[in-house]
Design a protein around this motif. Structure first.
Motif, PDB file in Angstrom:
ATOM      1  N   THR A   1      -7.327  81.379  -7.806  1.00 20.38           N
ATOM      2  CA  THR A   1      -6.213  80.607  -7.249  1.00 20.38           C
ATOM      3  C   THR A   1      -6.648  79.680  -6.115  1.00 20.38           C
ATOM      4  O   THR A   1      -5.804  79.106  -5.430  1.00 20.38           O
ATOM      5  CB  THR A   1      -5.120  81.562  -6.735  1.00 20.38           C
ATOM      6  OG1 THR A   1      -5.675  82.389  -5.697  1.00 20.38           O
ATOM      7  CG2 THR A   1      -4.585  82.435  -7.861  1.00 20.38           C
TER       8      THR A   1
ATOM      9  N   GLY B   1      -7.425  76.743  -3.814  1.00 15.53           N
ATOM     10  CA  GLY B   1      -6.900  75.389  -3.786  1.00 15.53           C
ATOM     11  C   GLY B   1      -5.431  75.279  -4.117  1.00 15.53           C
ATOM     12  O   GLY B   1      -4.823  74.220  -3.926  1.00 15.53           O
ATOM     13  N   ILE B   2      -4.839  76.357  -4.622  1.00 18.34           N
ATOM     14  CA  ILE B   2      -3.408  76.327  -4.922  1.00 18.34           C
ATOM     15  C   ILE B   2      -2.623  76.434  -3.620  1.00 18.34           C
ATOM     16  O   ILE B   2      -2.948  77.215  -2.732  1.00 18.34           O
ATOM     17  CB  ILE B   2      -3.027  77.468  -5.887  1.00 18.34           C
ATOM     18  CG1 ILE B   2      -3.627  77.195  -7.269  1.00 18.34           C
ATOM     19  CG2 ILE B   2      -1.514  77.625  -5.981  1.00 18.34           C
ATOM     20  CD1 ILE B   2      -3.321  78.261  -8.288  1.00 18.34           C
TER      21      ILE B   2
ATOM     22  N   LYS C   1       1.394  73.266  -5.517  1.00 16.91           N
ATOM     23  CA  LYS C   1       0.404  72.213  -5.717  1.00 16.91           C
ATOM     24  C   LYS C   1      -0.778  72.792  -6.468  1.00 16.91           C
ATOM     25  O   LYS C   1      -1.434  73.726  -6.009  1.00 16.91           O
ATOM     26  CB  LYS C   1      -0.063  71.651  -4.378  1.00 16.91           C
ATOM     27  CG  LYS C   1      -1.033  70.486  -4.492  1.00 16.91           C
ATOM     28  CD  LYS C   1      -1.440  69.995  -3.109  1.00 16.91           C
ATOM     29  CE  LYS C   1      -2.374  68.794  -3.187  1.00 16.91           C
ATOM     30  NZ  LYS C   1      -2.773  68.339  -1.828  1.00 16.91           N
ATOM     31  N   SER C   2      -1.055  72.244  -7.623  1.00 17.30           N
ATOM     32  CA  SER C   2      -2.165  72.700  -8.445  1.00 17.30           C
ATOM     33  C   SER C   2      -2.791  71.491  -9.121  1.00 17.30           C
ATOM     34  O   SER C   2      -2.071  70.621  -9.632  1.00 17.30           O
ATOM     35  CB  SER C   2      -1.681  73.705  -9.504  1.00 17.30           C
ATOM     36  OG  SER C   2      -2.753  74.163 -10.290  1.00 17.30           O
ATOM     37  N   GLY C   3      -4.120  71.414  -9.105  1.00 15.23           N
ATOM     38  CA  GLY C   3      -4.786  70.255  -9.684  1.00 15.23           C
ATOM     39  C   GLY C   3      -4.489  68.982  -8.938  1.00 15.23           C
ATOM     40  O   GLY C   3      -4.518  67.893  -9.519  1.00 15.23           O
ATOM     41  N   GLY C   4      -4.183  69.113  -7.634  1.00 17.27           N
ATOM     42  CA  GLY C   4      -3.912  67.944  -6.809  1.00 17.27           C
ATOM     43  C   GLY C   4      -2.521  67.367  -6.956  1.00 17.27           C
ATOM     44  O   GLY C   4      -2.220  66.324  -6.368  1.00 17.27           O
ATOM     45  N   LYS C   5      -1.648  68.031  -7.710  1.00 18.18           N
ATOM     46  CA  LYS C   5      -0.306  67.497  -7.956  1.00 18.18           C
ATOM     47  C   LYS C   5       0.753  68.519  -7.564  1.00 18.18           C
ATOM     48  O   LYS C   5       0.651  69.704  -7.872  1.00 18.18           O
ATOM     49  CB  LYS C   5      -0.147  67.142  -9.437  1.00 18.18           C
ATOM     50  CG  LYS C   5       1.197  66.529  -9.784  1.00 18.18           C
ATOM     51  CD  LYS C   5       1.282  66.190 -11.260  1.00 18.18           C
ATOM     52  CE  LYS C   5       2.640  65.601 -11.608  1.00 18.18           C
ATOM     53  NZ  LYS C   5       2.732  65.286 -13.061  1.00 18.18           N
ATOM     54  N   TRP C   6       1.786  68.037  -6.870  1.00 15.84           N
ATOM     55  CA  TRP C   6       2.897  68.883  -6.469  1.00 15.84           C
ATOM     56  C   TRP C   6       3.950  68.937  -7.577  1.00 15.84           C
ATOM     57  O   TRP C   6       4.233  67.938  -8.227  1.00 15.84           O
ATOM     58  CB  TRP C   6       3.563  68.359  -5.205  1.00 15.84           C
ATOM     59  CG  TRP C   6       2.831  68.682  -3.939  1.00 15.84           C
ATOM     60  CD1 TRP C   6       2.019  67.862  -3.228  1.00 15.84           C
ATOM     61  CD2 TRP C   6       2.854  69.933  -3.245  1.00 15.84           C
ATOM     62  NE1 TRP C   6       1.526  68.508  -2.127  1.00 15.84           N
ATOM     63  CE2 TRP C   6       2.016  69.780  -2.112  1.00 15.84           C
ATOM     64  CE3 TRP C   6       3.482  71.161  -3.467  1.00 15.84           C
ATOM     65  CZ2 TRP C   6       1.810  70.805  -1.199  1.00 15.84           C
ATOM     66  CZ3 TRP C   6       3.283  72.183  -2.562  1.00 15.84           C
ATOM     67  CH2 TRP C   6       2.455  72.008  -1.452  1.00 15.84           C
ATOM     68  N   ASN C   7       4.519  70.105  -7.770  1.00 19.33           N
ATOM     69  CA  ASN C   7       5.640  70.288  -8.686  1.00 19.33           C
ATOM     70  C   ASN C   7       6.683  71.163  -8.019  1.00 19.33           C
ATOM     71  O   ASN C   7       6.352  72.045  -7.219  1.00 19.33           O
ATOM     72  CB  ASN C   7       5.188  70.952  -9.993  1.00 19.33           C
ATOM     73  CG  ASN C   7       4.311  70.052 -10.834  1.00 19.33           C
ATOM     74  OD1 ASN C   7       4.791  69.150 -11.509  1.00 19.33           O
ATOM     75  ND2 ASN C   7       3.001  70.292 -10.780  1.00 19.33           N
TER      76      ASN C   7
END
Length: 230
Positions: free
Chosen positions: A107, A109-110, A122-128
């Motif tokens: 996990t 960087g999450i 935020k995962s893979g540099g993108k917020w959801n």
């Protein structure tokens, strides 16, 4: 997808371990804190008459817990050893804003942001934005040690004070057990003598995958947590 977000969130926090001081333990969020607009000057940090003084160690822990509970914000940096290292940082702004960054394992960087009923990941540099309110799944951060837990602690002693990073600290050593009484632990807590606030705690577990956890507290640096998505 709803279950995936919740599961991922829990995986991050389960990495913390089975038993921590209740500031990060398996308790439901208690949303009765102060306004997030409070300043440090109005918090319990600036009441020197409540600083740590030699007395009954258990009563002193009660005082530390109350002051910690009243903070408008803090940062906790965590490092755990055992089966796989755990590294994470938790930021909190009263009464209901959180930001957590995982720095180790699958996990790494999450990042999570929880603001009231809104949860973001935020995962893979993108917020959801997550489609579910998971506040009931997160640890309580308003309690360093709850009164019931302090009463159940064993062998509370205060050791000789020491200077840590230029700060005079009182040291408390105590023993306890997880809520289910399945895992015993030993803790050493450093408390700023001037403010009566925690500086660091080291928890050592007698069993389980998590061998130890170190948490360092920053109760001075102001924190701002805003929604990453509008």
């Amino acid at each position: 997808m709803k279950n995936c977000w919740t599961a991922l969130f829990l995986i991050v926090f389960l990495g913390i371990g089975c038993k921590l001081p209740s500031s990060l333990s398996d308790k439901t969020f208690i949303g009765n804190g102060k306004s997030a607009n409070q300043t440090v000057n109005s918090s319990s940090q600036d009441r020197p008459n409540e600083s740590v003084a030699a007395n009954d160690p258990r009563e002193e822990l009660f005082a530390v817990a109350r002051k910690f509970r009243d903070l408008p914000y803090f940062t906790a940096t965590m490092t755990g050893d055992g089966v796989g290292q755990f590294i994470g940082r938790l930021e909190y702004v009263a009464p209901d804003k959180y930001r957590f960054v995982s720095g180790s394992g699958p996990t790494a960087g999450i990042e999570f942001a929880i603001i009231g009923k809104q949860t973001f990941i935020k995962s893979g540099g993108k917020w959801n934005r997550t489609p579910v309110d998971i506040r009931s799944k997160i640890p309580s951060v308003r309690e360093l040690l709850e009164e019931q837990e302090i009463r159940s602690l064993r062998s509370i002693t205060r050791e000789a004070d020491e200077v840590r990073d230029g700060t005079a600290a009182a040291i408390y050593v105590y023993q306890g057990a997880s809520p289910a009484k399945s895992i015993s632990y030993r803790s050493r807590l450093w408390v700023d003598k001037a403010t009566g606030l925690p500086l660091k705690v080291v928890v050592e577990y007698d069993s389980g995958d998590r061998k130890s956890m170190t948490i360092k507290y920053d109760t001075v640096t102001p924190i701002t947590i805003e929604p990453p998505l509008q």
